[in-house]
Design a protein around this motif. Structure first.
Motif, PDB file in Angstrom:
ATOM      1  N   LEU A  55       0.828  -1.212   0.000  1.00 61.85           N
ATOM      2  CA  LEU A  55       0.000   0.000   0.000  1.00 61.85           C
ATOM      3  C   LEU A  55       0.862   1.261   0.000  1.00 61.85           C
ATOM      4  CD1 LEU A  55      -3.107   0.573   0.037  1.00 61.85           C
ATOM      5  CD2 LEU A  55      -2.806   1.171   2.416  1.00 61.85           C
ATOM      6  N   LEU A  56       2.142   1.098   0.287  1.00 61.26           N
ATOM      7  CA  LEU A  56       3.036   2.264   0.358  1.00 61.26           C
ATOM      8  C   LEU A  56       3.918   2.318  -0.889  1.00 61.26           C
ATOM      9  CD1 LEU A  56       4.243   1.752   4.046  1.00 61.26           C
ATOM     10  CD2 LEU A  56       2.429   3.281   3.267  1.00 61.26           C
ATOM     11  N   THR A  57       4.119   3.521  -1.414  1.00 58.95           N
ATOM     12  CA  THR A  57       5.005   3.656  -2.586  1.00 58.95           C
ATOM     13  C   THR A  57       6.428   3.234  -2.231  1.00 58.95           C
ATOM     14  OG1 THR A  57       5.261   5.976  -1.989  1.00 58.95           O
ATOM     15  CG2 THR A  57       3.685   5.475  -3.729  1.00 58.95           C
ATOM     16  N   THR A  58       6.779   3.379  -0.961  1.00 55.51           N
ATOM     17  CA  THR A  58       8.150   3.031  -0.542  1.00 55.51           C
ATOM     18  C   THR A  58       8.377   1.526  -0.495  1.00 55.51           C
ATOM     19  OG1 THR A  58       7.371   3.252   1.731  1.00 55.51           O
ATOM     20  CG2 THR A  58       8.593   5.107   0.817  1.00 55.51           C
ATOM     21  N   THR A  59       7.301   0.744  -0.354  1.00 56.51           N
ATOM     22  CA  THR A  59       7.485  -0.715  -0.260  1.00 56.51           C
ATOM     23  C   THR A  59       7.232  -1.419  -1.595  1.00 56.51           C
ATOM     24  OG1 THR A  59       5.194  -0.991   0.488  1.00 56.51           O
ATOM     25  CG2 THR A  59       6.880  -0.785   2.184  1.00 56.51           C
TER      26      THR A  59
END
Length: 235
Positions: free
Chosen positions: A164-168
């Protein structure tokens, strides 16, 4: 007094066709007790566990999936429906195992390392189970080792990854690249999903498909498994 009972439906008094129709409605409305009662009645009437699964539960969840995809139902309602189906599955699962009923396929699913979001993943798990798949949910925050262990242990057809996170999101590529290095990438259908993803991203990391929601995940999984079985037969 009689008016109070006019609307009450006695499930055991319905014929098989009416009962299955009513179970679809009860699933749609997330009514767990009624779904369980319906499952028990059909089994008592001599239905095989697999027939109950496919005609009553899977067919009912398919309607839920279509309406979710089309924006008629939303996540809370779908979760209620999925939980009702889960209650019915609780009775059927041991019986299905005993009878060796055919399964559509098997899926390992988990949220990637660094990400602890799981509502979307849980919804996909429930909907996939509702469509007749065996689902092994390895939870949240999974490093590549967890995925590899689960693939080795459960030998699924499908690996599902969620973020759900752009970082992951980029961690999906780490998992797929590792599978390529180990020579096992082509043994699995890889589906990815999560709010910030899109088809271009799925292509760029080497996944087989991007699934924007649980209903699409079910449709895509069925289609790709069918294609893979067909190509194996040709081969």
């Amino acid at each position: 007094m009689t008016e109070e009972f006019d609307d009450e439906i006695i499930l055991s008094e319905l014929n098989d066709e009416e009962l299955v129709q009513q179970m679809h409605d009860d699933l749609y409305d997330g009514l767990q007790e009624e779904v369980v009662e319906g499952v028990e009645i059909l089994l008592e009437r001599g239905w095989t566990p697999y027939k109950v699964l496919t005609e009553a539960l899977v067919a009912g969840m398919t309607i839920v999936g279509v309406d979710f995809r089309d924006g008629i139902l939303f996540v809370p309602e779908v979760l209620m429906a999925a939980n009702a189906m889960k209650a019915g599955m609780k009775i059927l699962r041991p019986l299905l195992a005993e009878t060796g009923a055919p399964q559509v396929g098997k899926m390992v699913i988990g949220t990637v390392k660094g990400d602890i979001h799981d509502i979307g993943k849980n919804l996909v798990s429930m909907m996939m189970e509702g469509a007749g798949f065996e689902v092994i949910d390895i939870g949240i925050n999974n490093p590549v080792e967890n995925y590899l262990e689960a693939l080795d242990e459960h030998k699924p057809n499908i690996l599902g990854m969620s973020a759900l996170l752009t970082t992951t999101m980029p961690y999906m590529k780490v998992v797929i690249d590792t599978m390529v290095e180990k020579g096992i990438r082509d043994d699995y259908i890889i589906l990815v999903g999560g709010a910030p993803l899109n088809e271009e991203f799925a292509d760029s990391v080497g996944a087989d498909a991007y699934c924007r929601d649980a209903a699409v995940a079910v449709e895509t999984a069925k289609k790709l498994i069918h294609e893979s079985k067909a190509s194996n037969q040709v081969a």
